[in-house]
Design a protein around this motif. Sequence first.
Motif, PDB file in Angstrom:
ATOM      1  N   SER A 241      -4.104 -40.036  -8.177  1.00  0.00           N
ATOM      2  CA  SER A 241      -2.984 -40.624  -7.434  1.00  0.00           C
ATOM      3  C   SER A 241      -3.323 -40.913  -5.980  1.00  0.00           C
ATOM      4  CB  SER A 241      -1.762 -39.716  -7.502  1.00  0.00           C
ATOM      5  OG  SER A 241      -1.329 -39.586  -8.823  1.00  0.00           O
TER       6      SER A 241
ATOM      7  N   ASP B 180      -3.537 -58.065  -3.723  1.00  0.00           N
ATOM      8  CA  ASP B 180      -2.869 -56.872  -3.180  1.00  0.00           C
ATOM      9  C   ASP B 180      -3.786 -55.651  -3.154  1.00  0.00           C
ATOM     10  OD1 ASP B 180      -0.564 -58.358  -2.881  1.00  0.00           O
ATOM     11  OD2 ASP B 180       0.286 -57.713  -4.791  1.00  0.00           O
TER      12      ASP B 180
ATOM     13  N   PHE C 268      -5.322 -50.633  -4.323  1.00  0.00           N
ATOM     14  CA  PHE C 268      -4.137 -49.931  -4.806  1.00  0.00           C
ATOM     15  C   PHE C 268      -4.403 -48.429  -4.798  1.00  0.00           C
ATOM     16  CE2 PHE C 268      -3.990 -54.028  -6.997  1.00  0.00           C
ATOM     17  CZ  PHE C 268      -2.694 -54.412  -6.773  1.00  0.00           C
ATOM     18  N   THR C 269      -3.352 -47.659  -4.734  1.00  0.00           N
ATOM     19  CA  THR C 269      -3.509 -46.222  -4.951  1.00  0.00           C
ATOM     20  C   THR C 269      -3.442 -45.988  -6.452  1.00  0.00           C
ATOM     21  OG1 THR C 269      -1.134 -45.777  -4.864  1.00  0.00           O
ATOM     22  CG2 THR C 269      -2.340 -45.645  -2.773  1.00  0.00           C
TER      23      THR C 269
ATOM     24  N   GLU D 194      -1.510 -44.070  -7.929  1.00  0.00           N
ATOM     25  CA  GLU D 194      -0.086 -44.017  -8.289  1.00  0.00           C
ATOM     26  C   GLU D 194       0.463 -45.414  -8.591  1.00  0.00           C
ATOM     27  OE1 GLU D 194       3.377 -42.289  -9.339  1.00  0.00           O
ATOM     28  OE2 GLU D 194       1.568 -41.185  -8.754  1.00  0.00           O
ATOM     29  N   GLN D 195       0.048 -46.413  -7.820  1.00  0.00           N
ATOM     30  CA  GLN D 195       0.528 -47.783  -8.028  1.00  0.00           C
ATOM     31  C   GLN D 195       0.034 -48.379  -9.345  1.00  0.00           C
ATOM     32  OE1 GLN D 195      -1.012 -49.106  -4.173  1.00  0.00           O
ATOM     33  NE2 GLN D 195       1.013 -50.020  -3.821  1.00  0.00           N
TER      34      GLN D 195
END
Length: 69
Positions: free
Chosen positions: A14, A60, A63-64, A66-67
């Motif tokens: 995450s 984008d 990302f993490t 989590e995303q």
Amino acid sequence: MFPTVRASFTGLRSEERYAVLLDIVPVDSKRYRYAYHRSSWLVAGKADPPPPYRLYAHPDSPFTGEQLK
């Protein structure tokens, strides 16, 4: 206009950050167009020369983890 791509990711942390890249490989030397009245792709001529760099980063990214769940 273009087919969509759906991807799933597993085993990501995450708190880490990840870049999402897509490798696009031409399957033939033809150009296609979408015919809405037929709901299909039709050959529309000779393709452009392939780009020298095929990897495309998601706009984008990064990302993490989590995303991407």
